[in-house]
Write an enzyme that holds these catalytic residues in place. Structure first.
Site, PDB file in Angstrom:
ATOM      1  CG  ASP A 289     -11.496  -5.568  -0.617  1.00 25.70           C
ATOM      2  OD1 ASP A 289     -12.305  -4.938  -1.902  1.00 25.70           O
ATOM      3  OD2 ASP A 289     -12.373  -5.646   0.512  1.00 25.70           O
TER       4      ASP A 289
ATOM      5  NE  ARG B 229     -24.013  -4.292   5.024  1.00 21.86           N
ATOM      6  CZ  ARG B 229     -22.849  -2.837   4.369  1.00 21.86           C
ATOM      7  NH1 ARG B 229     -21.615  -3.591   4.967  1.00 21.86           N
ATOM      8  NH2 ARG B 229     -23.891  -2.531   3.478  1.00 21.86           N
TER       9      ARG B 229
HETATM   10  C1  LIG Z   1     -17.300   0.248  -3.139  1.00 23.25           C
HETATM   11  S1  LIG Z   1     -16.167  -0.351  -3.800  1.00 23.25           S
HETATM   12  C2  LIG Z   1     -15.252   0.057  -4.403  1.00 23.25           C
HETATM   13  C3  LIG Z   1     -14.690  -1.642  -5.719  1.00 23.25           C
HETATM   14  C4  LIG Z   1     -14.219  -0.852  -6.516  1.00 23.25           C
HETATM   15  N1  LIG Z   1     -12.779   0.003  -6.234  1.00 23.25           N
HETATM   16  C5  LIG Z   1     -15.207  -0.337  -7.479  1.00 23.25           C
HETATM   17  O1  LIG Z   1     -14.616   1.204  -7.107  1.00 23.25           O
HETATM   18  O2  LIG Z   1     -16.093  -0.097  -7.913  1.00 23.25           O
HETATM   19  C6  LIG Z   1     -15.713  -0.816  -1.406  1.00 23.25           C
HETATM   20  C7  LIG Z   1     -14.158  -1.526  -1.581  1.00 23.25           C
HETATM   21  O3  LIG Z   1     -13.267  -1.366  -0.592  1.00 23.25           O
HETATM   22  C8  LIG Z   1     -13.052  -2.294   0.402  1.00 23.25           C
HETATM   23  N2  LIG Z   1     -12.245  -1.410   1.769  1.00 23.25           N
HETATM   24  C9  LIG Z   1     -12.951  -0.819   2.757  1.00 23.25           C
HETATM   25  N3  LIG Z   1     -11.921  -0.709   4.019  1.00 23.25           N
HETATM   26  C10 LIG Z   1     -10.516  -1.138   3.622  1.00 23.25           C
HETATM   27  C11 LIG Z   1      -9.635  -1.061   3.454  1.00 23.25           C
HETATM   28  N4  LIG Z   1      -9.209  -0.189   4.718  1.00 23.25           N
HETATM   29  N5  LIG Z   1      -8.679  -1.808   3.099  1.00 23.25           N
HETATM   30  C12 LIG Z   1      -8.992  -2.128   2.425  1.00 23.25           C
HETATM   31  N6  LIG Z   1     -10.327  -2.061   1.335  1.00 23.25           N
HETATM   32  C13 LIG Z   1     -11.380  -1.566   1.838  1.00 23.25           C
HETATM   33  C14 LIG Z   1     -13.766  -3.213   0.777  1.00 23.25           C
HETATM   34  O4  LIG Z   1     -14.045  -4.557   1.302  1.00 23.25           O
HETATM   35  C15 LIG Z   1     -14.924  -2.830  -1.062  1.00 23.25           C
HETATM   36  O5  LIG Z   1     -14.920  -3.937  -1.098  1.00 23.25           O
END
Ligand SMILES: C[S@@+](CC[C@H](N)C(=O)[O-])C[C@H]1O[C@@H](n2cnc3c(N)ncnc32)[C@H](O)[C@@H]1O
Length: 285
Positions: A144, A42
């Site tokens: 996000d 990445r």
């Molecule tokens: C696996 S996805 C889950 C998406 C959705 N909530 C679902 O369950 O389908 C995790 C998301 O968390 C976000 N994320 C990770 N760390 C974060 C943080 N510190 N604050 C806000 N968002 C975060 C990532 O960018 C990603 O889009």
């Protein structure tokens, strides 16, 4: 593991450790040793994009607090897997909750890790169905950390394979077929987009720009990347935002037993405020 001598960029165990520390401090994301190759691949893209030749030089750029690169660095290390109506069992419960609140006042829903938008749009569709109106009394704040996924979410344009599990009636009611350059994709109806405000929010930040009391928090499949202490700190900050009868929806492999002073399990991966906090919130309202 790939032979390190064949790599395009020199990447040491110390480089990996520093990446882990930086992303943990910045976003709470805990990376274990198995993620070394993923991190290399990445971040190699970032080295190519910036024209930097070594990881140590790249990491120095971050340590100098280059804001633009920090955003790209964090965007590179998030995992954004999501889908429409993921963990389907939450949506009938959400519909029931919305109907129970009724349409006397605006209902506020915070979708706190909204990724590419499938989750907040699924919430919007549920609200439209619950109130049988394309202008339900529902406001969705979708946030996000990752600015790339937020942009995709804002556009609301999806390839057909992203919507293949939706039924024909849902497709007709909630999407417009793309034509011209958008052929082979669908766009969510503007009425759904109008219900949602997308904004960047890092769950680790000391303050969050959430002004209203919220009825619903979706915080699904993001806490799995955090350790228990970080989860507790986030939950402690979320609890006072929730109304007394509000609900917190979590992901399928997440449990928040360590935060029982704040949240109590109501049903499968759905939490309500602890009795103590409910009393506090009721007094305030
Ligand atoms: C696996 S996805 C889950 C998406 C959705 N909530 C679902 O369950 O389908 C995790 C998301 O968390 C976000 N994320 C990770 N760390 C974060 C943080 N510190 N604050 C806000 N968002 C975060 C990532 O960018 C990603 O889009």
């Amino acid at each position: 593991m790939k032979d390190p001598s064949l790599r395009e960029f020199h990447f040491t165990a110390q480089d990996f450790q520093l990446v882990c520390k930086l992303i943990y401090d910045h976003a709470g994301i805990s990376l274990n040793a198995s993620k070394q190759e993923l991190v290399y691949s990445r971040l190699s893209r970032r080295l190519r994009a910036t024209g930097i030749r070594t990881f140590s030089e790249y990491l120095k750029l971050l340590e100098r607090n280059d804001a633009q690169e920090w955003e790209a660095f964090a965007n590179s290390l998030t995992t954004n897997l999501t889908s429409f109506f993921r963990e389907q069992h939450h949506f009938p419960l959400l519909a029931e909750q919305l109907k129970k609140i009724g349409d006397d006042r605006p209902i506020v829903i915070w979708c706190s890790a909204s990724s590419t938008g499938e989750e907040p749009y699924s919430i919007a569709m549920t609200a439209v169905d619950a109130f049988n109106s394309f202008t339900p009394p529902v406001k969705i704040i979708a946030t996000d950390l990752d600015t790339n996924v937020l942009e995709t979410a804002r556009q609301g344009l999806y390839a057909l394979d992203r919507v293949e599990k939706l039924d024909e009636a849902q497709l007709k009611r909630f999407f417009l077929r793309g034509d011209g350059v958008q052929q082979g994709s669908v766009k969510v109806r503007p009425e759904l987009q109008n219900m949602i405000t997308f904004q960047k929010l890092n769950l680790l930040d000391a303050t969050w720009p959430i002004r209203d009391k919220v009825d619903v928090i979706f915080c699904r499949n993001v806490m799995i990347y955090f350790d228990k202490d970080t989860q507790l700190a986030v939950l402690k900050k979320m609890a006072p935002l929730l109304r007394a009868d509000g609900l917190l929806y979590a992901g399928h492999s997440e449990n928040f037993y360590q935060a029982e002073a704040y949240f109590k399990l109501r049903s499968k991966t759905v939490y309500e405020l602890s009795a103590q906090l409910k009393a506090v919130q009721t007094d305030k309202s």
